[in-house]
Design a protein around this motif. Structure first.
Motif, PDB file in Angstrom:
ATOM      1  N   ALA A  90       0.846  -1.338  -0.023  1.00 42.49           N
ATOM      2  CA  ALA A  90      -0.158   0.028  -0.179  1.00 42.49           C
ATOM      3  C   ALA A  90       0.930   1.294  -0.029  1.00 42.49           C
ATOM      4  O   ALA A  90       0.299   2.229  -0.884  1.00 42.49           O
ATOM      5  N   ARG A  91       1.873   1.503   0.795  1.00 38.36           N
ATOM      6  CA  ARG A  91       2.578   2.456   0.864  1.00 38.36           C
ATOM      7  C   ARG A  91       3.656   2.589  -0.393  1.00 38.36           C
ATOM      8  O   ARG A  91       3.733   3.828  -0.562  1.00 38.36           O
ATOM      9  N   LEU A 136      -5.939 -17.765  11.244  1.00 43.14           N
ATOM     10  CA  LEU A 136      -5.015 -17.307  10.867  1.00 43.14           C
ATOM     11  C   LEU A 136      -4.617 -17.535   9.448  1.00 43.14           C
ATOM     12  O   LEU A 136      -4.059 -16.753   8.729  1.00 43.14           O
ATOM     13  N   LEU A 137      -5.244 -18.605   9.102  1.00 45.55           N
ATOM     14  CA  LEU A 137      -5.017 -19.154   7.561  1.00 45.55           C
ATOM     15  C   LEU A 137      -6.030 -18.098   6.534  1.00 45.55           C
ATOM     16  O   LEU A 137      -5.376 -17.783   5.390  1.00 45.55           O
ATOM     17  N   GLY A 138      -7.117 -17.743   7.127  1.00 44.24           N
ATOM     18  CA  GLY A 138      -8.032 -16.815   6.435  1.00 44.24           C
ATOM     19  C   GLY A 138      -7.216 -15.381   6.467  1.00 44.24           C
ATOM     20  O   GLY A 138      -7.345 -14.792   5.425  1.00 44.24           O
ATOM     21  N   ARG A 139      -6.414 -14.992   7.517  1.00 46.66           N
ATOM     22  CA  ARG A 139      -5.928 -13.901   7.486  1.00 46.66           C
ATOM     23  C   ARG A 139      -4.643 -13.958   6.420  1.00 46.66           C
ATOM     24  O   ARG A 139      -4.569 -12.766   5.713  1.00 46.66           O
ATOM     25  N   CYS A 140      -4.084 -14.848   6.188  1.00 42.82           N
ATOM     26  CA  CYS A 140      -2.953 -15.197   5.250  1.00 42.82           C
ATOM     27  C   CYS A 140      -3.801 -15.059   3.697  1.00 42.82           C
ATOM     28  O   CYS A 140      -3.006 -14.366   3.058  1.00 42.82           O
ATOM     29  N   ALA A 141      -4.783 -15.728   3.777  1.00 46.26           N
ATOM     30  CA  ALA A 141      -5.442 -15.619   2.298  1.00 46.26           C
ATOM     31  C   ALA A 141      -5.742 -14.298   1.938  1.00 46.26           C
ATOM     32  O   ALA A 141      -5.843 -13.848   0.922  1.00 46.26           O
ATOM     33  N   LYS A 142      -6.476 -13.730   2.828  1.00 47.11           N
ATOM     34  CA  LYS A 142      -6.912 -12.242   2.765  1.00 47.11           C
ATOM     35  C   LYS A 142      -5.742 -11.286   2.208  1.00 47.11           C
ATOM     36  O   LYS A 142      -5.829 -10.432   1.456  1.00 47.11           O
ATOM     37  N   THR A 143      -4.836 -11.273   2.973  1.00 46.72           N
ATOM     38  CA  THR A 143      -3.470 -10.615   2.661  1.00 46.72           C
ATOM     39  C   THR A 143      -2.897 -10.913   1.443  1.00 46.72           C
ATOM     40  O   THR A 143      -2.723 -10.056   0.365  1.00 46.72           O
ATOM     41  N   ARG A 144      -2.929 -12.118   1.003  1.00 47.07           N
ATOM     42  CA  ARG A 144      -2.451 -12.558  -0.190  1.00 47.07           C
ATOM     43  C   ARG A 144      -3.277 -12.148  -1.303  1.00 47.07           C
ATOM     44  O   ARG A 144      -2.720 -11.680  -2.437  1.00 47.07           O
ATOM     45  N   ASP A 145      -4.688 -12.295  -1.220  1.00 49.08           N
ATOM     46  CA  ASP A 145      -5.488 -11.854  -2.146  1.00 49.08           C
ATOM     47  C   ASP A 145      -5.409 -10.257  -2.416  1.00 49.08           C
ATOM     48  O   ASP A 145      -5.283  -9.902  -3.680  1.00 49.08           O
ATOM     49  N   PHE A 146      -5.139  -9.368  -1.388  1.00 49.91           N
ATOM     50  CA  PHE A 146      -4.948  -7.891  -1.857  1.00 49.91           C
ATOM     51  C   PHE A 146      -3.732  -7.648  -2.535  1.00 49.91           C
ATOM     52  O   PHE A 146      -3.615  -7.194  -3.573  1.00 49.91           O
ATOM     53  N   ILE A 147      -2.597  -8.382  -1.902  1.00 51.16           N
ATOM     54  CA  ILE A 147      -1.020  -8.296  -2.947  1.00 51.16           C
ATOM     55  C   ILE A 147      -1.420  -8.627  -4.215  1.00 51.16           C
ATOM     56  O   ILE A 147      -0.841  -7.918  -5.118  1.00 51.16           O
ATOM     57  N   ALA A 148      -1.881 -10.120  -4.494  1.00 52.57           N
ATOM     58  CA  ALA A 148      -1.996 -10.594  -5.654  1.00 52.57           C
ATOM     59  C   ALA A 148      -2.781  -9.748  -6.615  1.00 52.57           C
ATOM     60  O   ALA A 148      -2.764  -9.797  -7.983  1.00 52.57           O
TER      61      ALA A 148
END
Length: 169
Positions: free
Chosen positions: A69-70, A89-101
């Protein structure tokens, strides 16, 4: 050929998140196989003054999404920091991954020179985008990923170096 800011960040964060999810799945499987309450592992820490496993995953997620984002000027998705289970925690990783990807590589144009300001306890720090990524974003991300791995390993989860590094292509 020069390495772009996109290439130096997005694939690295995605791979790190994938391996973090991998060791979390191994942690969940270990808890089930050993009859351990999974929350014991989720709340484990290496030392009394260190973050728990859940907090380490949250900080790794925050660093990855905030770095992207920055660098791009996009808004990172807000996350509540309320994960209490391996599934959370796995859901958090997936949401973060989705944003970045989902970030277009073109959004990184000029990001090496972009001014990044961060509030730290007692002062504010200014970086160029390249300096921020290489001197803070990447090291901070891997500090938290490594510490999450170390917590699980310390708790007896059978993980090794290749679980952390991942498949070599």
């Amino acid at each position: 050929m020069a390495l772009s800011m996109y290439e130096a960040s997005v694939p690295l964060f995605l791979r790190g998140l994938d391996q973090l999810a991998h060791v979390l799945r191994k942690g969940a499987a270990h808890a089930e196989a050993a009859g351990i309450d999974p929350s014991t592992l989720v709340q484990a820490r290496l030392a009394p003054d260190m973050f728990t496993l859940a907090n380490q995953v949250q900080r790794a997620s925050d660093t990855a999404k905030a770095s992207v984002a920055r660098l791009t000027g996009l808004a990172a998705p807000a996350m509540a920091d309320d994960e209490a289970s391996f599934d959370d925690l796995l859901g958090r990783c997936a949401k973060t991954r989705d944003f970045i990807a989902g970030v277009d590589p073109d959004a990184f144009k000029g990001s090496g020179e972009r001014v990044v300001e961060m509030k730290m306890p007692g002062h504010q720090v200014r970086f160029s985008g390249q300096h921020y990524l290489l001197q803070f974003g990447i090291p901070n991300f891997f500090f938290h990923v490594t510490t999450a791995y170390d917590i699980l390993r310390h708790q007896g989860v059978p993980v090794g170096k290749l679980d952390y590094i991942g498949p070599l292509a």
